[in-house]
Design a protein around this motif. Structure first.
Motif, PDB file in Angstrom:
ATOM      1  N   UNK A 175       7.870  12.957  -0.917  1.00 10.50           N
ATOM      2  CA  UNK A 175       8.546  12.130  -1.914  1.00 10.50           C
ATOM      3  C   UNK A 175       7.609  11.818  -3.061  1.00 10.50           C
ATOM      4  N   UNK A 176       8.190  11.528  -4.235  1.00  5.85           N
ATOM      5  CA  UNK A 176       7.385  11.093  -5.372  1.00  5.85           C
ATOM      6  C   UNK A 176       6.690   9.774  -5.037  1.00  5.85           C
ATOM      7  N   UNK A 177       5.543   9.536  -5.683  1.00 12.06           N
ATOM      8  CA  UNK A 177       4.799   8.295  -5.483  1.00 12.06           C
ATOM      9  C   UNK A 177       5.166   7.303  -6.585  1.00 12.06           C
ATOM     10  N   UNK A 178       5.860   6.244  -6.197  1.00  5.85           N
ATOM     11  CA  UNK A 178       6.248   5.184  -7.122  1.00  5.85           C
ATOM     12  C   UNK A 178       5.184   4.092  -7.052  1.00  5.85           C
ATOM     13  N   UNK A 179       4.404   3.936  -8.123  1.00  5.21           N
ATOM     14  CA  UNK A 179       3.313   2.976  -8.126  1.00  5.21           C
ATOM     15  C   UNK A 179       3.682   1.667  -8.824  1.00  5.21           C
ATOM     16  N   UNK A 180       4.969   1.422  -9.028  1.00  8.19           N
ATOM     17  CA  UNK A 180       5.404   0.118  -9.524  1.00  8.19           C
ATOM     18  C   UNK A 180       5.154  -0.925  -8.442  1.00  8.19           C
ATOM     19  N   UNK A 181       4.548  -2.038  -8.836  1.00  3.08           N
ATOM     20  CA  UNK A 181       4.160  -3.046  -7.864  1.00  3.08           C
ATOM     21  C   UNK A 181       4.480  -4.440  -8.414  1.00  3.08           C
ATOM     22  N   UNK A 182       4.901  -5.329  -7.513  1.00  2.00           N
ATOM     23  CA  UNK A 182       5.141  -6.731  -7.856  1.00  2.00           C
ATOM     24  C   UNK A 182       4.060  -7.573  -7.204  1.00  2.00           C
ATOM     25  N   UNK A 183       3.480  -8.483  -7.982  1.00  2.00           N
ATOM     26  CA  UNK A 183       2.365  -9.297  -7.492  1.00  2.00           C
ATOM     27  C   UNK A 183       2.839 -10.717  -7.180  1.00  2.00           C
ATOM     28  N   UNK A 184       2.428 -11.225  -6.007  1.00  2.00           N
ATOM     29  CA  UNK A 184       2.644 -12.617  -5.628  1.00  2.00           C
ATOM     30  C   UNK A 184       1.273 -13.220  -5.352  1.00  2.00           C
TER      31      UNK A 184
END
Length: 330
Positions: A175-184
């Motif tokens: 699968x493609x690597x989705x590097x979108x990330x949400x920070x808490x």
């Protein structure tokens, strides 16, 4: 009359046999070629990208393009070629372009990039830097074009988080690597209900916990993703990966001390949510402890440093014992 009929029948059978043999010969002579898939995307050239008139090394070379030039990709062949449109239809090898964005370090004073580049140099790996595009997605075919090569593929996700892919092992991704990330982020005691996922790590008043939540986790199996966190100097950084399949919590993996560097590192075989807990420390490391931190940064891990619960509970999130632990010869 019968003799004439028999002669004609024999002639027909002989002709049919010759035709069948001819057809069979044709089928054997022309094997099935590579498959073609149409697509519409914009990729970026790497330096010295060679453009061919046909999808073959033996065809005419039309031109050579420098780094960071956008090209429109209109199709791909299963044997490693892209069909591109430069005003005319042409062809390039898959590993000569990238979907992830521009190749090359634009700011030589970027400490995140420099630290990752130093690691690659110490290992004797080629360092390939990717400036992520707006989608922050690395296509699987681009990633897989580096598999098996002695390359450290680095992507800076933001000013606090980077990731290096140690590409030596023969394990392509699906699968493609989705590097979108949400920070808490939390800096004191807080209610578990505030956690982005169940069972977060504990946080004391003297600590800071940061969650990096990935929307589309991917298991890398034998490949290595070395997470890079900008935490500051003189910190104990506890690493808590979130297993993508077998648990419903963060599990403690190991600790990292940032004595001489402001970055902490965590080698994993997945791109998935991960939490870190930072605590100030004034203690100095012993020489062997510094060696361990250096090995973590290089993607080399010691089984003895895994928490027992982590070893027992995590399957896909932990490193493969036959490849990534310290006894493996690179």
């Amino acid at each position: 009359m019968r003799k004439s009929f028999r002669k004609k029948a024999a002639a027909v059978m002989m002709a049919a046999a010759m035709l069948f043999t001819s057809v069979q010969t044709e089928l054997v002579a022309y094997a099935k070629g590579p498959t073609y898939t149409a697509m519409q995307d914009v990729y970026y050239t790497k330096d010295n990208c060679v453009v061919y008139a046909e999808p073959s090394y033996e065809s005419t070379v039309l031109t050579t393009i420098g780094a960071n030039v956008p090209v429109r990709v209109v199709g791909m062949y299963s044997n490693g070629w892209y069909r591109i449109n430069l005003g005319v239809i042409a062809y390039v090898k898959m590993d000569s372009v990238t979907s992830a964005g521009a190749i090359g370090i634009k700011k030589n004073d970027d400490k995140q990039v420099a630290d990752a580049q130093r690691t690659a140099a110490e290992l004797g790996y080629e360092f390939v830097y990717l400036t992520l595009n707006k989608q922050k997605v690395i296509k699987k075919d681009i990633y897989n074009s580096y598999v098996g090569k002695k390359v450290m593929l680095y992507a800076k996700i933001n000013d606090e988080l980077g990731i290096s892919f140690k590409m030596l092992y023969e394990d392509p991704i699906k699968r493609d690597l989705d590097l979108n990330v949400t920070k808490y982020e939390y800096t004191s005691q807080w209610s578990p209900s505030a956690a982005p996922v169940p069972t977060p790590p504990p946080v004391s008043e003297a600590s800071r916990v940061v969650y990096y939540q990935f929307n589309n986790p991917v298991e890398l199996k034998g490949q290595l993703a070395i997470f890079q966190f900008k935490t500051g100097y003189d910190k104990i950084v506890e690493i808590f990966p979130y297993d993508v399949e077998y648990t419903d919590s963060y599990e403690h993996m190991n600790n990292y001390w940032t004595e001489f560097s402001e970055f902490a590192y965590a080698p994993m075989t997945q791109v998935a949510s991960i939490a870190i807990v930072e605590t100030e420390t004034a203690s100095s490391l012993l020489a062997d402890e510094r060696d361990i931190m250096s090995d973590f940064r290089k993607g080399i891990k010691y089984q003895s440093d895994d928490d027992s619960a982590y070893r027992n509970n995590i399957v896909h999130g932990k490193l493969r014992k036959d490849t990534e632990y310290v006894d493996y010869e690179y």
